[in-house]
Design an enzyme around this catalytic site. Sequence first.
Site, mmCIF file in Angstrom:
data_model
loop_
_atom_site.group_PDB
_atom_site.id
_atom_site.type_symbol
_atom_site.label_atom_id
_atom_site.label_comp_id
_atom_site.label_asym_id
_atom_site.label_seq_id
_atom_site.Cartn_x
_atom_site.Cartn_y
_atom_site.Cartn_z
ATOM 1 N N LEU A 590 0.831 -1.199 0.000
ATOM 2 C CA LEU A 590 0.000 0.000 0.000
ATOM 3 C C LEU A 590 0.867 1.250 0.000
ATOM 4 O O LEU A 590 0.450 2.310 -0.439
ATOM 5 C CB LEU A 590 -0.926 0.021 1.216
ATOM 6 C CG LEU A 590 -1.991 -1.057 1.284
ATOM 7 C CD1 LEU A 590 -2.684 -1.042 2.631
ATOM 8 C CD2 LEU A 590 -3.012 -0.869 0.171
ATOM 9 N N GLY A 591 2.053 1.125 0.536
ATOM 10 C CA GLY A 591 2.917 2.295 0.569
ATOM 11 C C GLY A 591 4.067 2.053 1.513
ATOM 12 O O GLY A 591 4.077 1.066 2.256
ATOM 13 N N GLY A 593 6.802 4.120 4.252
ATOM 14 C CA GLY A 593 7.004 5.383 4.943
ATOM 15 C C GLY A 593 8.331 5.387 5.647
ATOM 16 O O GLY A 593 9.228 4.595 5.310
ATOM 17 N N PHE A 595 9.539 4.307 8.422
ATOM 18 C CA PHE A 595 10.122 3.196 9.169
ATOM 19 C C PHE A 595 9.819 1.840 8.571
ATOM 20 O O PHE A 595 10.048 0.825 9.199
ATOM 21 C CB PHE A 595 9.661 3.235 10.619
ATOM 22 C CG PHE A 595 10.153 4.449 11.330
ATOM 23 C CD1 PHE A 595 11.515 4.602 11.576
ATOM 24 C CD2 PHE A 595 9.296 5.450 11.738
ATOM 25 C CE1 PHE A 595 11.999 5.721 12.216
ATOM 26 C CE2 PHE A 595 9.772 6.565 12.381
ATOM 27 C CZ PHE A 595 11.125 6.714 12.622
ATOM 28 N N ASP A 707 2.810 14.477 13.595
ATOM 29 C CA ASP A 707 3.062 14.347 12.159
ATOM 30 C C ASP A 707 1.761 14.294 11.373
ATOM 31 O O ASP A 707 1.559 13.425 10.527
ATOM 32 C CB ASP A 707 3.908 13.087 11.899
ATOM 33 C CG ASP A 707 4.567 13.130 10.523
ATOM 34 O OD1 ASP A 707 4.542 14.203 9.886
ATOM 35 O OD2 ASP A 707 5.096 12.087 10.092
#
Length: 884
Positions: A590-591, A593, A595, A707
């Site tokens: 899905l993606g 980031g 970490f 964030d």
Amino acid sequence: MARTRFLLSTTLLLLLFQYCCVYIPILITGSVAAQTNISTDQSALLALKSHITIDPQNILTTNWSTSNSDICNWVGVTCGARHLRVTTLNLSYMGLTGTIPSHLGNLSFLVQLEFRNNSFGGTLPPELSNLRRLKLISFEFNDFEGTIPSWFGLLSKLQTFNLYGNQFSGSIPNAIFNLSALQVLNLRSNQLSGTIPREIERLTVLQEILLGNNNFKEIPNLIGSKDGMEWLYVQANAVTDPIPLAVFNMSSLTILALNGNNLSGSFPDNICQHLPSIQVLNLAHNQFDGPLPHKLWQCKELLSLVLDYNNFNGSIPRSIGNLTQLTRLGFSNNTLTGNLSANLRILSLAFNSLTSTLPSTLWELEQVWFFNLSSNLLNGSLSEDIGKLKVVSYMDLSSNNLSGVIPSSVGDLLDLTSLSLADNNCEGPIPSSFGKLKGLIRLDLSKNSLSEAIPKSLEALLNLKYLNFSFNQLRGEIPEGGPFKNFSALSFVSNKALCGAARLHVPPCKNNTLQPNSRKASSSNLKYIIPAIIIATIFLVAFVSIFILHRKRKVEVATEATVLSQHLWRRVSRLELLRATNGFNDSNLLGSGGFGSVFKGTLSDGMDVAVKIFDLQLEGAFKSFERECETLSNIRHRNLIKIISCCSQLDFKALVLNYMANGSLEKWLYSQNSSFNTLKRLNIMVDVALALEYLHHGYSVSIVHCDLKPSNILLDEDMVAHVADFGIAKLLGFGDSMTRTMTLATVGYMAPEYGMDGIVSTQGDVYSFGIVVMETFTKMKPTNEMFVEEMNLKQWVANSLSSEAIAEVVDATLLATQEEDHDYVAKIDCLSSIMRFALACSVEPPDERINMKEAVAMLKKIKMKFLKDAARSAQLNRPLVHAP
Ligand SMILES: *[C@@H]1O[C@H](CO)[C@@H](O)[C@H](O)[C@H]1NC(C)=O
Ligand SMILES: *[C@@H]1O[C@H](CO)[C@@H](O)[C@H](O)[C@H]1NC(C)=O
Ligand SMILES: *[C@@H]1O[C@H](CO)[C@@H](O)[C@H](O)[C@H]1NC(C)=O
Ligand SMILES: *[C@@H]1O[C@H](CO)[C@@H](O)[C@H](O)[C@H]1NC(C)=O
Ligand SMILES: *[C@@H]1O[C@H](CO)[C@@H](O)[C@H](O)[C@H]1NC(C)=O
Ligand SMILES: *[C@@H]1O[C@H](CO)[C@@H](O)[C@H](O)[C@H]1NC(C)=O
Ligand SMILES: *[C@@H]1O[C@H](CO)[C@@H](O)[C@H](O)[C@H]1NC(C)=O
Ligand SMILES: *[C@@H]1O[C@H](CO)[C@@H](O)[C@H](O)[C@H]1NC(C)=O
Ligand SMILES: *[C@@H]1O[C@H](CO)[C@@H](O)[C@H](O)[C@H]1NC(C)=O
Ligand SMILES: *[C@H]1O[C@@H](CO)[C@H](O)[C@@H](O)[C@@H]1NC(C)=O
């Protein structure tokens, strides 16, 4: 002599002059009242004044005085600019009682005659037939009686003929059908009877015919006027014949009200094919039977559907909430998206014989505020999705066969004022979320099988005037606070074991926390009780010690959640995650980031999840995992991503999260083919604000997200937003209002004090939220390359506000052009408020920013106003929604 002659000739001249200026136009138009002048008008008005017996506010008594000879200046009187004769006489809402003198027939220039809401009575003098210029007559809500005079037929210019709410009797004179200019015929609420003659066809420009609340025996056959006809009200008459088929040829009909007749038979299924513009359909109180028209989905413009008190049977068609029909919204050329479900405001099917379960599509009716399905044979249980009816204000599902527990999402229906689930088979507890329904005035849950205690949260319902919990299985203490002091024993009769104040005719409560129903046990099984108490005490002590320890370590966030959460988790092994994600296959990615990466997966029981794998090679990943696991497992909120499990092995750390079907806000904002309207974006911002409010103020420990940005705002299949990614979240302990960090948030969204000094505070989240709001409505990233040097997103938005050029900065897809968008003004107004709000979130000095509590309140207010304005402009554009 010469002097006399001079005077004579001047007089003649003057007369001639008057003749030219005043009388010639009359001759040209061929009026019968050629000999009248302004003094005629004056004496007519004075005659009227002398026929007024009661003038409660002394309006005419003081204002219509001969000392003020300029009658054009009299209240209620308007004169023509050219000829200075009376053209409008409007004495509406003055509370006058009296009769109408024949002299009024001398106001030969009169165009509009309106006496609405007074108490004029008697019969109408025939001299009024001299008023050949009349275009509007409204005697709405007076006490006139007798038959409708046939001389009205002589008023050939008449366009609006309104006798609504009088006591006229007899039949409609045929002469009325000579009024070829007639557009509106309103004879509602009189005592008229007979048939409606065929001649009504001759009224070719008729648009509205309102004949309701009379004793007519049939519905007029309006073939001749089928095309322009917009309103047809024949409610509350005595029509028994079938509906004339010609009704279905009136293709521009927007209101069809046939309620309160004795119409029978089944209703045509394809009504919306014939009446594509129908907005209000009221067939209540008839004898219709058979199934509901199943093709209701074709009625794209329907706002109000009222079918109460018939014999319709069968099921509620699923098509009632057909979402696949994306069309224009009901009001002429609006370009808002919508379909039947999105438009329907009023749904009332009470007192029929409908049998089905409630179709899930029913909960898609997002605009419905009046929702009445009572007294049918509906079964099944209520879905959590009921919480989607966000604007519902009146909800009645009483007297059906509904079962199951009442979903706690009912507590999300914040606009509810009246709720009845009485006389069903609902069971389980009354959700404590009902305490959120602050506007509730009437709550009836009687005659079900509800159990457990009455939630104390209901004490917050300060507006509650009527409450009925009788005939259930409730037990425990009846709350005493808030509205409960006003309720009597009747509200609580016949339950299992309620206790409380003597005036409620229930036994007093024991002071301990044991439920009253355990009293029986205590007498017979005393020997078990004491050890039980000891064990309970040990547990309590142990629990309190753990609790205190937790507090010391400042990781305790939510007391209930701490105890619960670990147990609620599912145990998920690495192997299962491997299977679930096809071995962390790229096609499931899905993606990725800061970490690690996020994969979509399906657990063995079919549940869709998002699996976040931490790349332990990366510095800080381990810490991030712990932080996120810890934070998320301790908090629960509708608008926060929900954790299903933390999978922690030595070399493998993963979080299993609820899968969000619609991806991130970022994706939606910047993808080509998805556009959100203002309301959808506003809803998402409210969701995010609620999440932050909960994080900041929900508990004694504040959680700072640190964030917030559009890619961390995820949307579930209902487009409800969930704040995600707590990888760098910080817990602020008791009393701390800020801490310092070296972890980096995302540039652009980060508050200045955070970037420069590493100061973490709740105000920093507020700043980021402000930026996210600006981005959401401008579709402009704070990092866009057009922002250089002094110019940034904030400044850009602020400039547009001060130069009133808001339309130039907001996302162009939000605004159609002014001509085609009736909500334009409401939208601009709303968008300006939103931007002002966003700027207030993002002011530079942290202590001048609003907090999230204030932010939630402000956003909700903006939303309410927008909805109200939009509803109003919708009505103004076509004032049709005073449903019969
Ligand atoms: C109106 O006409 C009457 C005669 O019909 C005349 O006596 C009167 O003076 C006229 N009044 C005005 C203001 O012209
Ligand atoms: C009568 O009412 C009108 C309109 O309200 C006002 O302009 C006028 O001054 C009033 N005249 C008198 C005499 O009260
Ligand atoms: C008459 O006055 C009422 C109330 O002021 C107003 O609503 C109505 O439009 C007026 N009618 C005409 C024909 O001017
Ligand atoms: C006019 O009279 C009707 C009937 O009495 C009433 O329902 C309505 O509220 C009145 N309208 C106004 C503006 O007073
Ligand atoms: C409808 O018919 C029933 C019986 O046939 C009668 O009792 C009732 O009064 C009628 N209703 C109207 C509005 O005429
Ligand atoms: C309705 O219109 C159709 C087509 O225009 C026509 O054939 C039919 O006779 C009309 N029906 C009635 C009852 O007027
Ligand atoms: C609905 O009512 C009609 C007419 O009374 C009847 O013929 C039909 O069987 C009924 N249908 C159901 C599902 O009860
Ligand atoms: C929704 O409308 C479509 C036609 O556009 C139709 O094919 C479909 O069956 C409808 N769905 C339901 C649930 O009625
Ligand atoms: C409104 O719609 C009609 C017909 O659909 C069209 O002719 C007209 O141009 C439209 N007006 C605007 C302002 O879009
Ligand atoms: C017009 O009204 C009639 C009554 O209908 C009176 O009898 C007339 O005197 C009056 N004419 C004028 C000019 O006021």
